[in-house]
Design an enzyme around this catalytic site. Sequence first.
Site, PDB file in Angstrom:
ATOM      1  CG  HIS A 120      36.562  -8.742  18.333  1.00  0.00           C
ATOM      2  ND1 HIS A 120      36.204  -7.921  17.425  1.00  0.00           N
ATOM      3  CD2 HIS A 120      36.275  -8.031  19.323  1.00  0.00           C
ATOM      4  CE1 HIS A 120      35.714  -6.723  17.745  1.00  0.00           C
ATOM      5  NE2 HIS A 120      36.040  -6.664  19.094  1.00  0.00           N
ATOM      6  CG  ASP A 122      33.366  -9.339  14.559  1.00  0.00           C
ATOM      7  OD1 ASP A 122      34.063  -9.801  15.361  1.00  0.00           O
ATOM      8  OD2 ASP A 122      32.053  -9.159  15.069  1.00  0.00           O
ATOM      9  CD  GLU A 189      32.882  -8.438  20.803  1.00  0.00           C
ATOM     10  OE1 GLU A 189      32.658  -8.000  22.142  1.00  0.00           O
ATOM     11  OE2 GLU A 189      32.936  -7.599  19.803  1.00  0.00           O
ATOM     12  CD  GLU A 190      32.106  -5.030  17.642  1.00  0.00           C
ATOM     13  OE1 GLU A 190      31.313  -4.821  18.533  1.00  0.00           O
ATOM     14  OE2 GLU A 190      33.334  -4.670  17.882  1.00  0.00           O
TER      15      GLU A 190
END
Length: 496
Positions: A120, A122, A189-190
């Site tokens: 990901h 981010d 994702e976070e």
Amino acid sequence: MLKRLLLTILAVLGLLFAAVAVNTLRQGSRQLDVPPAPPLAVDETGAATRLAEAIRARTVSSLDDAAQNTDQFAQLHTMLQARYPKAHAAMQREVVGGLSLLYTWKGSDPALAPILLMAHQDVVPIAPGTEGDWAEQPFAGSVKDGFVWGRGAWDDKGNLIAQMEAIELLAASGFQPKRTIHLAFGADEEVSGERGARQIAALLKSRGERMDFVIDEGLLITDGIMPGLSKPAALIGIAEKGYLSVVLKVPATPGHSSMPPPKGESAIAMMSAALKRLDDQQLPGGIRGVAREMFETVAPEMSGFGRVALSNLWLFGPLVQKQLEAKASTNAMLRTTTALTMTSAGNKDNVLPGRAEATVNFRLLPGDSASAVMGHVHDVAEATMPGAHYELAALPNASEASRVSPTQSTSYQLINKTVREVFPGTLVAPGLMIGATDSRHFEAISDHIYRFSPVRAKPEDLARFHGTNERISAANLAELIRFYHRLVSQAAGAGA
């Protein structure tokens, strides 16, 4: 009579000792015996420089604002296109959900199911007030003392860059995949993956694609973290826990603090009683499922009593479980955890609040369900607040625990073999991912989802995850590149 009793006890103890000894010795190693992979030349300095450049893009994601930092994500996208020209020439690139990336390297045999590598873009923000605690500025992208420093070096731009480096090397060598290769780089994702990974999975499903296997970030190569193991241990996540936050609201009659209600009937008192019982009466745990398979795999590699105990859980199970439950990290492997995370009530010292509210976060063990956990909270509330008109609600973005991916599958064994080839002497075992990853969104298109980052970590490194002084060594980054190069070439090559 006493002598006979003593002899009987000694005989029983002798048989028990013999059974334990035999059972310990008969538990042979489950490690694959493979030679190291052929040496692969990697531009370690160049790869570290490119990861540092990726870190300089401040790709902090937001749950509520999809447009936050779009310029930073665009900066990262431009950097990837500029630094990996051969990979971009070989693969089709699609932007999904505004900022997420899906790459496709078409295989020559459409009958073979594709593979999906994930990472990901981010990163999490820097905790306010800790900026000065970093040895190097978190978004400076510094390469110093053999390490690449900065937010995302470990989570998860290290994996992203390593995958792109591996594809660039393969494309430059003239490699032609027999099996289609996908790379999926989510941008949120976070903060849940709803705009990125979920939409990528839906897009692939709409095209009728089903993955042979998926590999995403996850468990690590740990060294010195598992007591009794002298060798590094690579844990491959074969499942991940679910996520559920429950809000409990307790209304009451507001009033003046000079005339409080009878004992235990205020909103705060009732809420406190319910929270205390939830904390005291947590959901049952046990050495079962993924945890049991992990311990049975590492047991033959351990020394001392650890090997004896884990090889004979039929006898030492309660003792081992008690020890595991005493530490937060290992307790989380055994049960659905209960965490009291937020509370609120009054706003003035002489006023009885008309409502108390609390949020309790649960991380669901495979086999437990969100509905069962809601039932547990309901039972506790009924027991501690009989007759009260409380409210229970689950917060959005809850997710069930994942399915457990098989360890006997060809794909797991390939990942296992690749670790043993690229990291000689490293032990491999299945494990449980206690956090959430983007891979959970792909269960509809694959039965073989694995969560593993080939990042080396010692005990002192664990605090760097989402913390201060995040970094990865340039040498380890080169190992990540070799791992993905080897994995892709074997999974999608001529012998696929």
